[in-house]
Design a protein around this motif. Structure first.
Motif, PDB file in Angstrom:
ATOM      1  N   ILE A 124      13.256  10.138 110.285  1.00 24.36           N
ATOM      2  CA  ILE A 124      13.936   9.270 111.243  1.00 24.36           C
ATOM      3  C   ILE A 124      14.454  10.137 112.388  1.00 24.36           C
ATOM      4  O   ILE A 124      14.741  11.317 112.209  1.00 24.36           O
TER       5      ILE A 124
ATOM      6  N   TYR B 163      16.903   3.827 124.123  1.00 28.42           N
ATOM      7  CA  TYR B 163      16.141   2.623 124.426  1.00 28.42           C
ATOM      8  C   TYR B 163      16.610   2.091 125.776  1.00 28.42           C
ATOM      9  O   TYR B 163      17.729   2.367 126.207  1.00 28.42           O
TER      10      TYR B 163
ATOM     11  N   ALA C  13      20.826   5.143 121.199  1.00 31.95           N
ATOM     12  CA  ALA C  13      21.014   4.257 120.044  1.00 31.95           C
ATOM     13  C   ALA C  13      22.039   4.862 119.090  1.00 31.95           C
ATOM     14  O   ALA C  13      22.122   6.076 118.950  1.00 31.95           O
TER      15      ALA C  13
ATOM     16  N   TRP D 279      21.914   4.414 115.938  1.00 27.84           N
ATOM     17  CA  TRP D 279      21.223   4.527 114.665  1.00 27.84           C
ATOM     18  C   TRP D 279      19.984   5.373 114.866  1.00 27.84           C
ATOM     19  O   TRP D 279      19.636   5.737 115.971  1.00 27.84           O
ATOM     20  N   LYS D 280      19.301   5.694 113.770  1.00 33.09           N
ATOM     21  CA  LYS D 280      18.052   6.450 113.813  1.00 33.09           C
ATOM     22  C   LYS D 280      16.938   5.551 113.302  1.00 33.09           C
ATOM     23  O   LYS D 280      17.190   4.607 112.571  1.00 33.09           O
ATOM     24  N   ALA D 281      15.701   5.840 113.725  1.00 31.49           N
ATOM     25  CA  ALA D 281      14.570   5.007 113.316  1.00 31.49           C
ATOM     26  C   ALA D 281      13.325   5.874 113.141  1.00 31.49           C
ATOM     27  O   ALA D 281      13.287   7.023 113.581  1.00 31.49           O
ATOM     28  N   LYS D 282      12.319   5.303 112.492  1.00 32.90           N
ATOM     29  CA  LYS D 282      11.045   6.001 112.323  1.00 32.90           C
ATOM     30  C   LYS D 282      10.309   6.067 113.650  1.00 32.90           C
ATOM     31  O   LYS D 282      10.465   5.206 114.514  1.00 32.90           O
ATOM     32  N   LYS D 283       9.489   7.118 113.794  1.00 36.39           N
ATOM     33  CA  LYS D 283       8.776   7.369 115.041  1.00 36.39           C
ATOM     34  C   LYS D 283       7.923   6.165 115.455  1.00 36.39           C
ATOM     35  O   LYS D 283       7.916   5.776 116.618  1.00 36.39           O
TER      36      LYS D 283
ATOM     37  N   ASP E 290       8.358   2.980 114.823  1.00 37.83           N
ATOM     38  CA  ASP E 290       9.208   1.880 115.293  1.00 37.83           C
ATOM     39  C   ASP E 290       9.731   2.144 116.705  1.00 37.83           C
ATOM     40  O   ASP E 290       9.797   1.234 117.536  1.00 37.83           O
ATOM     41  N   ILE E 291      10.101   3.385 116.971  1.00 38.64           N
ATOM     42  CA  ILE E 291      10.600   3.743 118.300  1.00 38.64           C
ATOM     43  C   ILE E 291       9.505   3.576 119.340  1.00 38.64           C
ATOM     44  O   ILE E 291       9.707   2.966 120.395  1.00 38.64           O
TER      45      ILE E 291
ATOM     46  N   ARG F 158       8.535  -0.041 120.275  1.00 41.25           N
ATOM     47  CA  ARG F 158       9.506  -0.788 121.088  1.00 41.25           C
ATOM     48  C   ARG F 158       9.818  -0.123 122.424  1.00 41.25           C
ATOM     49  O   ARG F 158      10.743  -0.520 123.114  1.00 41.25           O
TER      50      ARG F 158
END
Length: 66
Positions: free
Chosen positions: A10, A15, A26, A28-32, A34-35, A38
Motif C-alpha cells: 500500500i 488525489y 489522502a 489513507w493508503k491504497a494499493k497501486k 487502485d490509485i 482513480r
C-alpha cells in the motif's frame, strides 16, 4: 521482492479534488492498482502490512503455564 513490486503493498498518495481544484494528500493508503485506476499519484514508498500469526489483535496463547 521489493515492497514496491509486491501486489499487497500500500502507498501514500495524492488525489485531485474537483471541488478545491487541487491535489490533496489522502489520509489513507491504497494499493497501486487502485490509485492508478482513480487517477491518483503515488507520493511515497510502498509498505506491506505484515501479521505475525495470521490473526489481528492481541495474542491469546493458551498453552502457557504461568
Amino acid at each position: 521482492m521489493n515492497d514496491d513490486d509486491n501486489p499487497k503493498a500500500i502507498f501514500p498518495f495524492d488525489y485531485f479534488d474537483p471541488i478545491k481544484r487541487r491535489w490533496v494528500r489522502a489520509r489513507w493508503k491504497a494499493k497501486k492498482a487502485d490509485i492508478e485506476a482513480r487517477g491518483g499519484r503515488i507520493v511515497g514508498p510502498g509498505w506491506v502490512p505484515r501479521d505475525v500469526d495470521g490473526r489481528h489483535g492481541p495474542s491469546t496463547d493458551t498453552d502457557r503455564s504461568d
